[in-house]
Write an enzyme that holds these catalytic residues in place. Structure first.
Site, mmCIF file in Angstrom:
data_model
loop_
_atom_site.group_PDB
_atom_site.id
_atom_site.type_symbol
_atom_site.label_atom_id
_atom_site.label_comp_id
_atom_site.label_asym_id
_atom_site.label_seq_id
_atom_site.Cartn_x
_atom_site.Cartn_y
_atom_site.Cartn_z
ATOM 1 N N PRO A 2 0.836 -1.211 0.000
ATOM 2 C CA PRO A 2 0.000 0.000 0.000
ATOM 3 C C PRO A 2 0.870 1.261 0.000
ATOM 4 O O PRO A 2 1.868 1.315 0.718
ATOM 5 C CB PRO A 2 -0.782 -0.101 1.316
ATOM 6 C CG PRO A 2 -0.563 -1.473 1.832
ATOM 7 C CD PRO A 2 0.676 -2.011 1.202
ATOM 8 N N GLU A 3 0.493 2.218 -0.828
ATOM 9 C CA GLU A 3 1.212 3.501 -0.888
ATOM 10 C C GLU A 3 0.285 4.584 -0.339
ATOM 11 O O GLU A 3 -0.779 4.271 0.185
ATOM 12 C CB GLU A 3 1.636 3.782 -2.340
ATOM 13 C CG GLU A 3 2.470 2.635 -2.929
ATOM 14 C CD GLU A 3 2.901 2.880 -4.375
ATOM 15 O OE1 GLU A 3 3.085 4.047 -4.770
ATOM 16 O OE2 GLU A 3 3.040 1.884 -5.113
ATOM 17 N N ARG A 113 1.367 -12.044 4.844
ATOM 18 C CA ARG A 113 2.827 -12.209 4.885
ATOM 19 C C ARG A 113 3.458 -11.798 6.214
ATOM 20 O O ARG A 113 4.666 -11.933 6.386
ATOM 21 C CB ARG A 113 3.451 -11.463 3.712
ATOM 22 C CG ARG A 113 2.967 -12.058 2.392
ATOM 23 C CD ARG A 113 3.493 -11.344 1.190
ATOM 24 N NE ARG A 113 4.920 -11.571 1.016
ATOM 25 C CZ ARG A 113 5.610 -11.119 -0.015
ATOM 26 N NH1 ARG A 113 5.016 -10.419 -0.936
ATOM 27 N NH2 ARG A 113 6.896 -11.347 -0.107
#
Ligand SMILES: [Zn+2]
Length: 279
Positions: A2-3, A113
């Protein structure tokens, strides 16, 4: 990962769910690495009974101000998601933490993750202090951006690597850097020290344009599996369909029709139009 637009979308969504101002009733941390070096029990104890008085974004961090003056700062890293749920909902398959509120709602943190991080700090600068300027602030002028670029021509660092470094400009990642450089017609391998004032102007406008579009479209989800971006309402973002170069290798450039190429720059998959972006 995510940015800025994706993290802003999550913050906007959690605010919409009216969790700001609600008392935290319970905290479960299911993966110790999420809060390390803090102990999971100590982390939960410190958060329990507190209220989030303000929620904001800084770079790719979610910053929750607590009513005791401390800050709960989280980073989603590769695949973290906050999802607002009913507190009674069963444990999710990739659930790593759950924050339950007094109003019967909960924030479930899923992370396939397990690279995400939660921090609890008194001084938020401990985490946020080294970050570069926010690119959507009024103060992020072309002049400011130009002044930040290295001026020593011996510095070989390319503009893409420079933009990805959060201490230079905050919040950009691989997708929005590729999109902004294409829009500004700048080759990602150009040395950062070679960017002219005129190019800095075009790049500032391009960065703001791609980020604003990303937020307006509720973020970019590149696929529909758990590893992709999902906002706090459980929905995927709609920005992927509007991307001009990212993941569009082999397709025509929307501006000139040349075929978009993919290569590796700054160790990242990089997408350019060889005609619009000359070295
Ligand atoms: Zn082109």
């Amino acid at each position: 990962m995510p940015e800025l637009p994706e993290v802003q979308t999550v913050v906007n969504e959690i605010k919409k769910q009216k969790l700001v101002g609600e008392k935290i009733k319970d905290v479960e941390i299911l993966v110790p690495s999420l809060v390390a070096p803090m102990d999971t029990a100590a982390f939960a104890k410190a958060l329990k009974g507190r209220k989030i008085t303000d929620l904001s974004r800084r770079a790719k961090y979610i910053v929750a101000t607590l009513d005791d003056g401390n800050y709960f700062i989280s980073h989603l890293r590769m695949s973290g998601h906050f999802v607002t749920i009913d507190a009674k909902e069963e444990r999710g398959r990739f659930e790593r933490a759950r924050i339950t509120f007094a109003n019967g709602k909960a924030l479930r943190y899923d992370d396939i993750r397990k690279f995400g991080r939660f921090n609890l700090v008194k001084d938020k600068e401990e985490i946020l202090g080294k970050l570069g300027p926010e690119p959507l602030e009024k103060s992020f002028t072309p002049k400011l951006l130009f002044s930040l670029f290295p001026k020593d021509k011996k510095v070989k660092l390319c503009v893409k690597a420079w933009l990805l470094d959060q201490t230079n400009v905050a919040g950009l990642g691989n997708i929005y850097v590729d999109e902004a450089l294409w829009l500004a017609k700048i080759h990602p391998e150009r040395p950062a020290a070679s960017i002219t004032m005129r190019e800095a102007e075009a790049l500032r406008d391009a960065i703001q344009s791609v980020l604003k579009k990303g937020i307006a479209n509720s973020g970019t989800s590149l696929g529909h599996t758990q590893g992709n971006f999902i906002s706090a309402d459980g929905k995927h973002g709609n920005n992927a369909e509007t991307l001009n170069v990212f993941h569009r290798q082999g397709k025509p450039c929307p501006r000139c029709g040349a075929i978009i190429e993919k290569s590796v720059v700054a160790q990242r998959g990089t997408h350019i139009c060889p005609n619009c972006q000359k070295k």
